[in-house]
Design a protein around this motif. Structure first.
Motif, PDB file in Angstrom:
ATOM      1  N   TYR A   3     127.237 150.205  94.870  1.00 44.18           N
ATOM      2  CA  TYR A   3     126.170 149.226  95.087  1.00 44.18           C
ATOM      3  C   TYR A   3     125.445 149.089  93.756  1.00 44.18           C
ATOM      4  O   TYR A   3     124.728 149.998  93.325  1.00 44.18           O
ATOM      5  CB  TYR A   3     125.249 149.748  96.186  1.00 44.18           C
ATOM      6  N   ILE A   4     125.654 147.962  93.066  1.00 45.10           N
ATOM      7  CA  ILE A   4     125.230 147.821  91.672  1.00 45.10           C
ATOM      8  C   ILE A   4     124.301 146.619  91.523  1.00 45.10           C
ATOM      9  O   ILE A   4     124.613 145.513  91.995  1.00 45.10           O
ATOM     10  CB  ILE A   4     126.455 147.644  90.743  1.00 45.10           C
ATOM     11  N   ARG A   5     123.184 146.834  90.833  1.00 42.06           N
ATOM     12  CA  ARG A   5     122.240 145.747  90.637  1.00 42.06           C
ATOM     13  C   ARG A   5     122.666 144.863  89.466  1.00 42.06           C
ATOM     14  O   ARG A   5     123.126 145.357  88.429  1.00 42.06           O
ATOM     15  CB  ARG A   5     120.832 146.287  90.377  1.00 42.06           C
ATOM     16  N   ILE A   6     122.494 143.542  89.629  1.00 46.28           N
ATOM     17  CA  ILE A   6     122.768 142.560  88.584  1.00 46.28           C
ATOM     18  C   ILE A   6     121.433 142.076  88.031  1.00 46.28           C
ATOM     19  O   ILE A   6     120.565 141.627  88.788  1.00 46.28           O
ATOM     20  CB  ILE A   6     123.558 141.354  89.136  1.00 46.28           C
ATOM     21  N   THR A   7     121.256 142.151  86.704  1.00 48.92           N
ATOM     22  CA  THR A   7     119.973 141.757  86.105  1.00 48.92           C
ATOM     23  C   THR A   7     120.130 140.688  85.034  1.00 48.92           C
ATOM     24  O   THR A   7     119.164 140.366  84.342  1.00 48.92           O
ATOM     25  CB  THR A   7     119.259 142.984  85.513  1.00 48.92           C
ATOM     26  N   GLY A   8     121.333 140.131  84.867  1.00 50.08           N
ATOM     27  CA  GLY A   8     121.517 139.096  83.859  1.00 50.08           C
ATOM     28  C   GLY A   8     122.838 138.362  84.046  1.00 50.08           C
ATOM     29  O   GLY A   8     123.797 138.914  84.610  1.00 50.08           O
ATOM     30  N   PRO A  12     129.290 141.210  83.567  1.00 51.64           N
ATOM     31  CA  PRO A  12     130.615 140.733  84.001  1.00 51.64           C
ATOM     32  C   PRO A  12     130.754 140.622  85.513  1.00 51.64           C
ATOM     33  O   PRO A  12     131.539 139.808  86.005  1.00 51.64           O
ATOM     34  CB  PRO A  12     131.573 141.780  83.424  1.00 51.64           C
ATOM     35  N   TYR A  13     129.979 141.413  86.233  1.00 55.14           N
ATOM     36  CA  TYR A  13     130.045 141.319  87.687  1.00 55.14           C
ATOM     37  C   TYR A  13     129.363 140.052  88.204  1.00 55.14           C
ATOM     38  O   TYR A  13     129.640 139.606  89.319  1.00 55.14           O
ATOM     39  CB  TYR A  13     129.401 142.539  88.340  1.00 55.14           C
ATOM     40  N   PHE A  14     128.462 139.483  87.388  1.00 53.85           N
ATOM     41  CA  PHE A  14     127.774 138.291  87.872  1.00 53.85           C
ATOM     42  C   PHE A  14     128.730 137.109  87.990  1.00 53.85           C
ATOM     43  O   PHE A  14     128.653 136.332  88.942  1.00 53.85           O
ATOM     44  CB  PHE A  14     126.594 137.907  86.973  1.00 53.85           C
ATOM     45  N   ARG A  15     129.612 136.930  87.027  1.00 51.79           N
ATOM     46  CA  ARG A  15     130.588 135.843  87.110  1.00 51.79           C
ATOM     47  C   ARG A  15     131.409 135.967  88.399  1.00 51.79           C
ATOM     48  O   ARG A  15     131.644 134.973  89.104  1.00 51.79           O
ATOM     49  CB  ARG A  15     131.502 135.854  85.892  1.00 51.79           C
ATOM     50  N   GLN A  16     131.833 137.188  88.713  1.00 49.39           N
ATOM     51  CA  GLN A  16     132.586 137.393  89.947  1.00 49.39           C
ATOM     52  C   GLN A  16     131.738 137.048  91.166  1.00 49.39           C
ATOM     53  O   GLN A  16     132.214 136.418  92.115  1.00 49.39           O
ATOM     54  CB  GLN A  16     133.046 138.845  90.045  1.00 49.39           C
ATOM     55  N   SER A  41     116.271 137.977  85.912  1.00 49.43           N
ATOM     56  CA  SER A  41     115.363 138.765  85.072  1.00 49.43           C
ATOM     57  C   SER A  41     114.032 139.047  85.757  1.00 49.43           C
ATOM     58  O   SER A  41     113.201 139.787  85.218  1.00 49.43           O
ATOM     59  CB  SER A  41     115.112 138.026  83.751  1.00 49.43           C
ATOM     60  N   ASP A  42     113.819 138.459  86.933  1.00 50.04           N
ATOM     61  CA  ASP A  42     112.585 138.668  87.695  1.00 50.04           C
ATOM     62  C   ASP A  42     112.674 140.015  88.410  1.00 50.04           C
ATOM     63  O   ASP A  42     113.569 140.211  89.252  1.00 50.04           O
ATOM     64  CB  ASP A  42     112.409 137.535  88.704  1.00 50.04           C
ATOM     65  N   PRO A  43     111.780 140.967  88.122  1.00 46.31           N
ATOM     66  CA  PRO A  43     111.869 142.282  88.775  1.00 46.31           C
ATOM     67  C   PRO A  43     111.672 142.226  90.280  1.00 46.31           C
ATOM     68  O   PRO A  43     112.081 143.143  91.001  1.00 46.31           O
ATOM     69  CB  PRO A  43     110.753 143.088  88.096  1.00 46.31           C
ATOM     70  N   GLY A  44     111.061 141.151  90.779  1.00 50.67           N
ATOM     71  CA  GLY A  44     110.836 141.043  92.218  1.00 50.67           C
ATOM     72  C   GLY A  44     112.019 140.520  92.990  1.00 50.67           C
ATOM     73  O   GLY A  44     112.037 140.576  94.220  1.00 50.67           O
ATOM     74  N   ILE A  45     113.023 139.987  92.292  1.00 45.50           N
ATOM     75  CA  ILE A  45     114.223 139.472  92.947  1.00 45.50           C
ATOM     76  C   ILE A  45     115.334 140.494  92.768  1.00 45.50           C
ATOM     77  O   ILE A  45     115.691 140.857  91.653  1.00 45.50           O
ATOM     78  CB  ILE A  45     114.625 138.102  92.362  1.00 45.50           C
ATOM     79  N   ARG A  46     115.861 140.952  93.859  1.00 42.40           N
ATOM     80  CA  ARG A  46     116.846 142.037  93.849  1.00 42.40           C
ATOM     81  C   ARG A  46     118.223 141.479  94.189  1.00 42.40           C
ATOM     82  O   ARG A  46     118.451 140.988  95.300  1.00 42.40           O
ATOM     83  CB  ARG A  46     116.461 143.108  94.866  1.00 42.40           C
ATOM     84  N   VAL A  47     119.136 141.530  93.228  1.00 42.09           N
ATOM     85  CA  VAL A  47     120.498 141.057  93.432  1.00 42.09           C
ATOM     86  C   VAL A  47     121.444 142.232  93.203  1.00 42.09           C
ATOM     87  O   VAL A  47     121.464 142.826  92.120  1.00 42.09           O
ATOM     88  CB  VAL A  47     120.846 139.903  92.466  1.00 42.09           C
ATOM     89  N   PHE A  48     122.211 142.558  94.221  1.00 40.90           N
ATOM     90  CA  PHE A  48     123.142 143.681  94.148  1.00 40.90           C
ATOM     91  C   PHE A  48     124.527 143.220  94.592  1.00 40.90           C
ATOM     92  O   PHE A  48     124.662 142.327  95.438  1.00 40.90           O
ATOM     93  CB  PHE A  48     122.693 144.824  95.067  1.00 40.90           C
ATOM     94  N   VAL A  49     125.536 143.853  94.025  1.00 48.11           N
ATOM     95  CA  VAL A  49     126.913 143.572  94.427  1.00 48.11           C
ATOM     96  C   VAL A  49     127.572 144.847  94.938  1.00 48.11           C
ATOM     97  O   VAL A  49     127.229 145.960  94.526  1.00 48.11           O
ATOM     98  CB  VAL A  49     127.740 142.989  93.256  1.00 48.11           C
ATOM     99  N   ALA A  50     128.514 144.654  95.839  1.00 45.92           N
ATOM    100  CA  ALA A  50     129.376 145.738  96.296  1.00 45.92           C
ATOM    101  C   ALA A  50     130.664 145.652  95.487  1.00 45.92           C
ATOM    102  O   ALA A  50     131.341 144.612  95.493  1.00 45.92           O
ATOM    103  CB  ALA A  50     129.664 145.600  97.783  1.00 45.92           C
ATOM    104  N   VAL A  51     130.989 146.709  94.758  1.00 48.15           N
ATOM    105  CA  VAL A  51     132.146 146.709  93.866  1.00 48.15           C
ATOM    106  C   VAL A  51     133.172 147.707  94.370  1.00 48.15           C
ATOM    107  O   VAL A  51     132.882 148.899  94.535  1.00 48.15           O
ATOM    108  CB  VAL A  51     131.730 147.051  92.418  1.00 48.15           C
ATOM    109  N   HIS A  52     134.377 147.203  94.610  1.00 47.27           N
ATOM    110  CA  HIS A  52     135.485 148.032  95.087  1.00 47.27           C
ATOM    111  C   HIS A  52     136.641 147.918  94.104  1.00 47.27           C
ATOM    112  O   HIS A  52     137.197 146.848  93.891  1.00 47.27           O
ATOM    113  CB  HIS A  52     135.923 147.552  96.478  1.00 47.27           C
TER     114      HIS A  52
END
Length: 227
Positions: A3-8, A12-16, A41-52
Motif C-alpha cells: 500500500y504505497i502513497r503517490i505524491t507526484g 512511476p506508479y502514478f502513470r500506471q 502535492s496537497d498533504p490533505g489529499i491522500r492517494v494510495f495504490v495497491a502494488v502487486h
C-alpha cells in the motif's frame, strides 16, 4: 501486496494508476494527467495504490476535513479479481483516516462517497473489470455501512467544462457504534462539504447550484436510505 502513497505525477506508479483510472472510469470522471500535480502535492489529499509484483492493481483517493469532521472517499479502484485488493484498500484507508482524526479534532462524524446508480444508467462497462461493476460496487458500499442521501444528486464534470454529471448517488457512512440508528444528515454538513469539495472546479453547471440552494432551503435534515 504493498500500500504505497503517490505524491507526484513523476512517480512511476502514478502513470500506471492514471491508465487504470482511464480504463475503468468514464472520461468526465478522470482529471487530466498534468492536472494531478497540484492535488498530489496537497498533504490533505491522500492517494494510495495497491502494488502487486510491481504492477498497480488497485488505488484509492480520500481526504479528511478536520474543521468539518467528515471524510470523503474520492474513488476506489480494484483492477484485478482474486487478490484481496478491496480489503487491503479499505483497511489501510480507514487506519490512515483515523490517524488523521486523532492528530486533529479527534472526531469523525462519517464519510461521504459518490456511487453510480446502475438502475438509472447502464452505459458504463468500467473497462470490463468485474469488481468495478456498479451493481457490485453498490453492494460493497452497502456492506461497509454507506447509505444514499435522499436527494436528486448532480456533480460537476472533472473536465471543468460546466457539464452536469448525473446518474450518481451521494452516500454517507456514519461513524459511531450505533451507526445504523443514524437516520439523517444535517443539510449544513452536506452543503458545506460539497462547496468545499468542488471549490477546485470554477465551471460548475447551473444544476449543481440549484441543488445546493434547494438543500440550503430545507428545514429538515436529509434522510439516509438503503442502497
Amino acid at each position: 501486496m504493498d500500500y504505497i502513497r503517490i505524491t507526484g505525477i513523476n512517480d512511476p506508479y502514478f502513470r500506471q494508476m492514471h491508465d487504470l483510472m482511464k480504463l475503468v472510469f468514464p472520461p468526465e470522471e478522470v482529471l487530466e494527467f498534468e492536472q494531478w500535480a497540484g492535488p498530489l502535492s496537497d498533504p490533505g489529499i491522500r492517494v494510495f495504490v495497491a502494488v502487486h509484483e510491481g504492477e498497480v492493481v488497485g488505488a484509492t483517493e480520500y481526504r479528511y476535513y478536520d474543521d468539518m469532521q467528515v471524510a470523503m472517499t474520492d474513488f476506489t479502484i480494484i483492477g484485478r479479481e482474486g487478490l484481496g485488493i478491496g480489503p487491503l484498500l479499505v483497511r489501510n484507508r480507514m487506519e490512515d483516516i483515523l490517524r488523521l482524526v486523532q492528530a486533529g479534532s479527534g472526531v469523525l462524524h462519517g464519510m461521504f462517497a459518490e456511487i453510480y446508480n446502475p438502475y438509472l444508467t447502464q452505459d458504463y462497462n468500467f473497462g470490463g473489470v468485474k469488481p468495478m461493476d456498479p451493481f457490485v460496487r453498490r453492494e460493497v458500499l452497502s456492506h461497509l455501512g454507506f447509505r444514499k442521501l435522499d436527494i436528486d444528486y448532480v456533480h460537476p464534470s472533472w473536465h471543468n467544462d460546466g457539464t452536469a454529471v448525473q446518474a450518481l448517488d451521494l452516500c454517507f457512512m456514519p461513524y459511531r457504534e450505533d451507526a445504523f440508528a443514524v437516520e439523517s444528515v444535517p443539510t449544513g454538513r452536506i452543503t458545506n462539504f460539497l462547496e468545499r469539495y468542488y471549490a477546485v472546479l470554477p465551471n460548475k453547471p447551473q444544476q449543481w447550484y440549484d441543488m445546493i440552494e434547494q438543500l440550503k432551503r430545507m428545514r429538515e435534515p436529509v434522510r439516509l436510505l438503503p442502497l
